[in-house]
Design an enzyme around this catalytic site. Structure first.
Site, mmCIF file in Angstrom:
data_model
loop_
_atom_site.group_PDB
_atom_site.id
_atom_site.type_symbol
_atom_site.label_atom_id
_atom_site.label_comp_id
_atom_site.label_asym_id
_atom_site.label_seq_id
_atom_site.Cartn_x
_atom_site.Cartn_y
_atom_site.Cartn_z
ATOM 1 N NE ARG A 161 -4.267 -1.477 0.195
ATOM 2 C CZ ARG A 161 -4.369 -2.585 -0.533
ATOM 3 N NH1 ARG A 161 -3.358 -2.957 -1.304
ATOM 4 N NH2 ARG A 161 -5.473 -3.309 -0.488
ATOM 5 C CD GLU A 190 -2.664 4.125 -4.841
ATOM 6 O OE1 GLU A 190 -3.611 3.340 -4.974
ATOM 7 O OE2 GLU A 190 -1.473 3.759 -4.862
ATOM 8 C CG HIS A 208 -3.352 0.168 -6.503
ATOM 9 N ND1 HIS A 208 -3.532 0.893 -5.346
ATOM 10 C CD2 HIS A 208 -3.475 -1.131 -6.130
ATOM 11 C CE1 HIS A 208 -3.751 0.074 -4.323
ATOM 12 N NE2 HIS A 208 -3.730 -1.167 -4.788
#
Length: 257
Positions: A161, A190, A208
Site C-alpha cells: 500500500r 495516489e 495499482h
C-alpha cells in the site's frame, strides 16, 4: 479507503475480497520485480525513442539477475508466501523474510523461506518485495534509514500500500544510487505521484493494477455480490457473508449494509 471503526460504531457491515486475488497479485509482484531488475521499462523507452541506432555497447542496460539471487519479503501473508514459492521453486532464489511473527516450520518449508530480523532482510536482499499491510505501525516502514542499509545493487518492489514506503526518500535513494532500482504499483496519495519519482529513469511505475486480470476481477466482483446477497438475508448463506471485515456488526439487531 474505508473507516472500519466508524462503520462498526454505526452498525455498518464492511466486507472485502481476500484470497481470490492472491496468486494474480503474486504473479504481478514477481513480474514487476523482474522488470525492475532487468530494466525493462527503461530499455523500452530507449528503443521507442529511436536511441538504439546511436549505441550498441556491450553493457547497454545491464541489470541484475533474478535466478539464484536473494529474495527478501517484508510481510509474509498469503501473497508473500505465494511470491516466496515462485522465487524458490521457479528461480532457485534464496528466500528470506521478515514478518510480525515467524511462520510455522511447515509453512516455512513449503515456501523454502527463512525468517530473519529486519536489519538482516535489508542487508542481504538482492531484491526486496514489500507486501506488508498498511497500518500506523507500518507507515514508512521503508524510508531513508532503511535504504542506507540496503545493497547499492538491490531493487525494491512495493505492491503493498502507499505509505508503507516513503516515496520521497525513495526518490532520493534512487537518484543518489543508494539502491539500483524500484518497481512500484502503489503510492502515497495516489493517484497523485511524487514528482521526484516521475523524474527517475530507474523506477518502473504501474497504476495499482496488481489484481488486474480478467478472471481475478470477475472473482472479486462475484465475491462482492455474494457478500451483499448474504448480508441482505438472501441465498444459502443468508445472514453469513463469506468475508466480513467487522463480523461483530452481524450480531447487532439492526445492521446497515
Amino acid at each position: 479507503n474505508v473507516d472500519v471503526e466508524a462503520c462498526t460504531a454505526r452498525g455498518v457491515l464492511v466486507t472485502n475480497t481476500p484470497d481470490v486475488l492472491t496468486d494474480t497479485t503474486a504473479d504481478f509482484g514477481f513480474a514487476l520485480m523482474m522488470a525492475t531488475a532487468r530494466r525493462i521499462t527503461e530499455s523500452e523507452h530507449f528503443l521507442r525513442a529511436g536511441e538504439w541506432t546511436k549505441t550498441g555497447r556491450y553493457d547497454m542496460f545491464v541489470g541484475n539477475d533474478v535466478h539464484g539471487a536473494t529474495l527478501g519479503i517484508l510481510g509474509m501473508g498469503r501473497i508473500g508466501q505465494a511470491i516466496a514459492r515462485r522465487g524458490a521453486f521457479g528461480f532457485g532464489m534464496r528466500v528470506i523474510y521478515h514478518n510480525r511473527s515467524q511462520l510455522a516450520p511447515d509453512v516455512e518449508e513449503n515456501c523454502r523461506a527463512r525468517y530473519v530480523d529486519k536489519e538482516t532482510l535489508l542487508r542481504e536482499s538482492d531484491h526486496l518485495i514489500v507486501v506488508v499491510p498498511y497500518s500506523a505501525s507500518s507507515h514508512h516502514a521503508i524510508g531513508a534509514a532503511e535504504f542506507k542499509q540496503m545493497k547499492s545493487s538491490a531493487t525494491l518492489t512495493n505492491i503493498a500500500r502507499g505509505g508503507v514506503v516513503d516515496d520521497t526518500a525513495l526518490a532520493v535513494a534512487l537518484n543518489e544510487g543508494s539502491i539500483a532500482a524500484a518497481g512500484l504499483d502503489v503510492f502515497e496519495g495516489e493517484p497523485v505521484i511524487c514528482p521526484a519519482l516521475l523524474a527517475q529513469k530507474n523506477v518502473v511505475l504501474t497504476p495499482h493494477i496488481g489484481s488486474a486480470s480478467v478472471s481475478t476481477r470477475r472473482a472479486m466482483a462475484a465475491l462482492c455480490a455474494d457478500n451483499l446477497i448474504a448480508a441482505l438475508g438472501h441465498g444459502a448463506a443468508a445472514g453469513k457473508p463469506p468475508t466480513p471485515v467487522n463480523p461483530q456488526v452481524l450480531t447487532r439487531p439492526t445492521a446497515a449494509v
